[in-house]
Write a protein that holds these residues in place. Structure first.
Motif, short mmCIF file in Angstrom:
data_model
loop_
_atom_site.label_atom_id
_atom_site.label_comp_id
_atom_site.label_asym_id
_atom_site.label_seq_id
_atom_site.Cartn_x
_atom_site.Cartn_y
_atom_site.Cartn_z
N TRP E 61 0.85 -1.18 0.00
CA TRP E 61 0.00 0.00 0.00
C TRP E 61 0.90 1.24 0.00
N LEU E 66 4.98 -2.39 5.57
CA LEU E 66 4.77 -3.64 6.29
C LEU E 66 5.21 -4.86 5.48
N MET E 67 4.84 -4.88 4.21
CA MET E 67 5.10 -6.09 3.42
C MET E 67 6.58 -6.26 3.07
N HIS E 69 8.84 -5.93 5.34
CA HIS E 69 9.25 -6.74 6.48
C HIS E 69 8.92 -8.22 6.25
N ALA E 70 7.70 -8.45 5.73
CA ALA E 70 7.32 -9.84 5.46
C ALA E 70 8.20 -10.45 4.38
N VAL E 140 4.24 3.84 7.38
CA VAL E 140 3.60 3.10 8.48
C VAL E 140 3.60 1.60 8.18
N LYS E 141 3.03 0.83 9.09
CA LYS E 141 2.91 -0.62 8.92
C LYS E 141 1.48 -1.00 9.26
N ALA E 142 0.53 -0.54 8.46
CA ALA E 142 -0.87 -0.61 8.86
C ALA E 142 -1.78 -1.34 7.88
N THR E 143 -1.32 -1.61 6.68
CA THR E 143 -2.21 -2.16 5.66
C THR E 143 -1.53 -3.34 4.97
N GLY E 144 -2.33 -4.38 4.69
CA GLY E 144 -1.77 -5.59 4.10
C GLY E 144 -1.39 -5.42 2.65
N GLY E 145 -0.72 -6.45 2.13
CA GLY E 145 -0.29 -6.48 0.74
C GLY E 145 0.18 -7.90 0.45
#
Lengths: 236, 236, 236, 236, 236, 236
Positions: E61, E66-67, E69-70, E140-145
């Motif tokens: 996003w 966040l993604m 990091h994944a 931020v780290k708030a929404t998936g992907g």
């Protein structure tokens, strides 16, 4: 570049295309899980028109419209022509003569990631188009390309037979095998939005309807009066 | 980002807003000493509409419209919603449902430094909007932001309660404490322009009316016939 | 910058200008051997208007409209004002007062490689304009420039007296000495296009009409069925 | 435009400026709660230089560098010149002669939201600069402006005396009254990052260190093997 | 947006990646029939580095890392991280801490269709990167992907395991199943170019070597002396 | 498009080219009365190189480098190749093989209003280039164009034989017949700048040296202390 002209690709069902045409691009994009958009660069040359059709795709060399000629023969009732170039171009690859030939074949419109010309004539004959540029610049017929291969416009893959939906907001592509499911999900979303619209007309707030007050608290967003805020030295 | 929602900011007087709404953005910008413009990136989605209102400001994370929901509650009669994002975004953060809720509350329109969608519906319901992009792209409600803090759009600071005036040319912001003075200066400027218009209709030249022949002489700009000019080898 | 105001430049014949005005920019550009375009950055502020006139050219400092005042005096019946700046600018150098003065003198319209303002008023008074930007930003009258010298807009040289043709697609410049020849070539092209249009309406393909099937073969473009293509692992 | 030259504005403490200069723009921006950036348009003309200073601000007319001359007199040891224009410009308003004068006065560098020239010479003399454009285009000295008033660059307000920090990543502005606090928060953030760096070097994952596995679950992000994914018809 | 993290995708053979790394992007692009480029928007943050690796793809996003990091957990020896966002973004999603974690895992570099920060540190540690922007802006780290799904950058589809080759000219993607064939074709092309280089060094002309004099004749391109040309009134 | 290859155009005198090469583009542009620049879009692929040569001009179809092959034969000692396209293009029309052929013929460098590739190799072999884009995208040899006709780059006309000067700041064109005069004016300007530099090093201000204090007064720019300014409610 030698290319290929692919004949007889599978197409989305006409009934599903019709159903999708009953919704706007924003609704369909949401119903697809927020996917399918062809970016913000493709703008309509007319206002107030929404159209859906099955994609006939064209990959052309910049400054060259040879492959659009090849594509006309592959177009039929209910199709929508989708054109892109191997590198960015603003040249007016498409005009009123192409539209005349396509309209006779029942083609619904044009989405082109390059330039278009004869825009007044196109509006006059009711042939809708979305393009990346408007330019009288003419093109040659000197280099090969492909028809009905997968192409990319605005970061979105478009395959022949996929459903293209376009309106004043932009353009969205629905994969041909998902057409029915997306039509149904769009219908469901519109019903949900109708309820929200009615609630908003009666004064309900999205903050309450969607439970967002809790979200604000969780995120640490606070309320303060202007006087407190301004008193803190951060005068707005 | 934790943010803040500021309630009850001071607002420009409604009568002054009304007076400002009687002039175009070019006139008001000139009357303010050539200040106050929000740049050239914000374009109207409709034509022929001029509107003025008091700003309710929103600062959002890109791709996130949570704070617009929070802002709706802060909006009332005569306000105009002003939205920007912490970094550039073209996403369609605002659409017909928001406009429905705002219109019911007496909000005059929207100025958004990001994307907008449902543009055909917005035109249909008479909710005017100026945006940096048109895009069906949906957004999330996952990250905090602020309402009614000072924001910057197009190089211009907008504070809550300031007067926003928007028309076909663009958008201008009048500081709330200057509203009356600017309204009067705009009125004076229009009177002056009416005299100039009448003079120009009778054939007077700006060169004479504004004493610019002397300016040209002072700057060393000279007159020459085409034949002399072309004879000098600089054939135009 | 000291500049020069050139008086009495030669102009294209009014009858040829009239003849050129009977065709669109795409046609005339093609008739000139695909030359003469002023790029894609100059967009009309109105829709559905086509106009032709003889160029009065202006070269201004950015943010300064002094030389437009000087140019008004050089404008007469059948002229079209062409303005550019010494470096890129979006400022609103031209508005309704200038249009009033020009309209009275019989000027046909404006092409400006910078900003324009009062666009609603210009549409209202029927003064057509093509510009690189719309902006209420005002300008000063402090720095010199030139009138009726050759200028460059969109990669195209425009000399005073050249024919400027503008419509919804864009703007094209015809050198004054070529005006008659271009008018005739445009007429010939339109006749040819009328034949093509009639053929396309009866279902003939461009592939056949223009002998492009041979071109495709020469370039190595091949035909394949979808099943063969997808079977090769390149599933579209 | 008549303007104003403000003398003797308050400035951030030199010790705090020094402390801020010990960190990169990304760190300081984060330490300020992710605020203070001057956008992505201002790029360095050199590589590997980080500099901080107190802002002397200039607001100029486009194509005019008169006010930079006025600003030189207001500059002293530890300052950094910050220039913007009333509308967008790429002109080369600043070159080696200005840098010579400023360097002698102890000025640390330049941030300009317009063009710069003599870039090779500036690199040679070690005068660092960040600009929106590089251009040899010269300017005039004909229109007024202001020195040491608040200005906006890249959506960020800069007041005289604020701390400007610039490096290869970009430019950040720290309000003069927050300088000490931001210096300390930056120091704290660097200590925290050092711990993270050490952990990552030993193979720890951000997913674990920041508790993001729970976030992924909450957001509905799932894991699947390639075979399952491809088997579902969504072959990557 | 709920997303998916795909584990264990097939990858191009390491030996073929090595072979491809022996050529520049221009050569490999030509060897693929002039396909595979990721456009001109992705620019290197360093100079003189060429790198190849197998793609681990990330769809994020905007304003959210966040993604990434994944994705770190999915990266291993010989991989190259490829990141894009669901809509355009310039935010600095990636910096030195990510590079530290990736470098330890043997990752070769980064290609990101968004912003990057800590560029000086990345150059210092020898972690090569190609990005669409440089920006200190945090995320931020708030929404998936999603991770390891097909993504589109610069009009080019990139699947996990595909070969990414990047150098000073740009970035190219080789489908994992074509890696060997493309490596061989690139080798062949380099041999052919070596012969051309030797011939050109001895003074042979491309006109003769490639038979282009005939092409010029066929296309109607003619030779004329300057005197004839200028005499015709078209003085160059 | 059938085109023309013009042979034997007049060229600026080699001694004058040499003299011009002794100055930077900013100096020469000023010495020409602030004219001659090729805009800000053409950027060098190397740093710290200044070069001058006589233009050999090329007008190509986008995505097609046939005419560059034709131009090589027209190039000789002291020339500099200047390439543009009939519509905007970022394709990599020029690479190391062309540079090899040109370097052997004594050509000084390249200015191209399109894309370039093999940039690392060009830097390695010391062939300087200024381009509008860097791209590995290959081109065809299918459409005609012209060599040694007047072309337009960045709003500037370039004729064959004109002097092209390029450095880190940009590119300037000196008409061939003005070369001597411009060389002398540049020399004079450098002498004048040397005096200013010396004065600035001793602390003189431009305000005094150029008599600008009077200008400020005439324009109504006033001085005020910060306390007075802030006390007036316009706190900077």
């Amino acid at each position: 570049m030698s290319g290929v002209i692919v004949t007889g690709p599978p197409k989305a069902d006409a009934k599903d295309v019709e159903a999708i045409a009953g919704h706007g691009t924003a609704t369909v994009h949401e119903a697809m899980g927020r996917t399918g958009l062809l970016g913000t660069r493709l703008r309509p040359i007319q206002q107030g028109v929404r159209v859906a059709g099955t994609a006939v795709t064209v990959l052309s060399w910049p400054g060259d419209n040879l492959m659009i000629h090849a594509a006309v023969e592959q177009c039929g009732e209910g199709d929508l022509l989708v054109v892109t170039t191997t590198s960015p171009s603003t040249d007016g690859m498409f005009g009123e003569l192409f539209a005349t030939a396509l309209q006779r074949r029942g083609v619904r419109g044009l989405v082109i990631n390059a330039g278009i010309r004869d825009t007044a004539e196109l509006r006059g004959m009711g042939f809708p188009a979305w393009s990346a540029a408007v330019s009288p610049q003419g093109t040659v017929k000197a280099t090969g390309g492909s028809v009905n291969v997968p192409v990319v416009l605005g970061g979105q893959i478009v395959r022949p037979g996929d459903v293209i939906l376009a309106d004043d907001d932009g353009v969205v592509c629905v994969p041909r095998e998902d057409a029915r499911e997306v039509a149904e999900a769009s219908e469901a979303r519109e019903r949900k939005e109708a309820l929200a619209r009615a609630a908003f007309l009666e004064g309900e707030l999205g903050l309450d309807r969607y439970g967002l007050r809790e979200t604000l608290v969780r995120l640490g967003v606070t309320y303060t009066t202007y006087d407190e805020y301004a008193g803190g030295g951060a005068a707005p």
